[in-house]
Design a protein around this motif. Structure first.
Motif, mmCIF file in Angstrom:
data_model
loop_
_atom_site.group_PDB
_atom_site.id
_atom_site.type_symbol
_atom_site.label_atom_id
_atom_site.label_comp_id
_atom_site.label_asym_id
_atom_site.label_seq_id
_atom_site.Cartn_x
_atom_site.Cartn_y
_atom_site.Cartn_z
ATOM 1 N N ASN A 52 65.840 16.079 50.738
ATOM 2 C CA ASN A 52 65.538 15.365 51.826
ATOM 3 C C ASN A 52 64.120 14.948 52.038
ATOM 4 O O ASN A 52 63.931 14.098 52.838
ATOM 5 N N ARG A 53 63.087 15.681 51.779
ATOM 6 C CA ARG A 53 61.674 15.361 51.740
ATOM 7 C C ARG A 53 61.466 14.227 51.021
ATOM 8 O O ARG A 53 60.660 13.359 51.260
ATOM 9 N N ARG B 137 63.093 11.296 52.781
ATOM 10 C CA ARG B 137 62.288 10.809 53.924
ATOM 11 C C ARG B 137 60.986 10.202 53.456
ATOM 12 O O ARG B 137 60.497 9.009 54.108
ATOM 13 N N LYS C 14 61.506 6.453 51.994
ATOM 14 C CA LYS C 14 61.999 5.629 53.037
ATOM 15 C C LYS C 14 60.967 5.118 53.879
ATOM 16 O O LYS C 14 61.066 4.027 54.399
#
Length: 104
Positions: free
Chosen positions: A81-82, A85, A88
């Motif tokens: 997820n890091r 993130r 993005k």
């Protein structure tokens, strides 16, 4: 975000004018300037450098899942997820093929 805007535009207008326009106190801006970069921010910058390197080496094709696998392969410890993130936030996306290209 406001402080970064002030820092970027301090050569155009005075810092006090920018602070009053953005409704922040000038002492807060100066305190922000002196604040050291956090450990997490330093790690994120290092990780972002690796992410950009892998993304460019793939020709901009790899998405966050494959970049995450590359990072794990070289021994970086981070979460998927890091990676997502950071990619993005920096506009790094995988290239997607149009469905019409397969039926030529």
């Amino acid at each position: 975000m406001r402080y970064a805007f002030i820092q970027d535009n301090q050569n155009l207008w005075s810092i006090r004018r920018l602070c009053s326009t953005l409704d922040v106190h000038h002492s807060g801006y100066y305190a922000w300037l002196k604040k050291p970069i956090s450990k997490t921010a330093k790690e994120s910058q290092k990780l972002l450098g690796l992410i950009k390197q892998f993304w460019l080496e793939s020709g901009g094709v790899y998405g966050y899942r494959k970049i995450y696998c590359d990072l794990k392969y070289v021994g970086e410890s981070c979460g998927i997820n890091r990676v997502h993130r950071l990619m993005k936030a920096n506009g790094l996306k995988s290239q997607r093929l149009s469905a019409g290209l397969f039926f030529v």
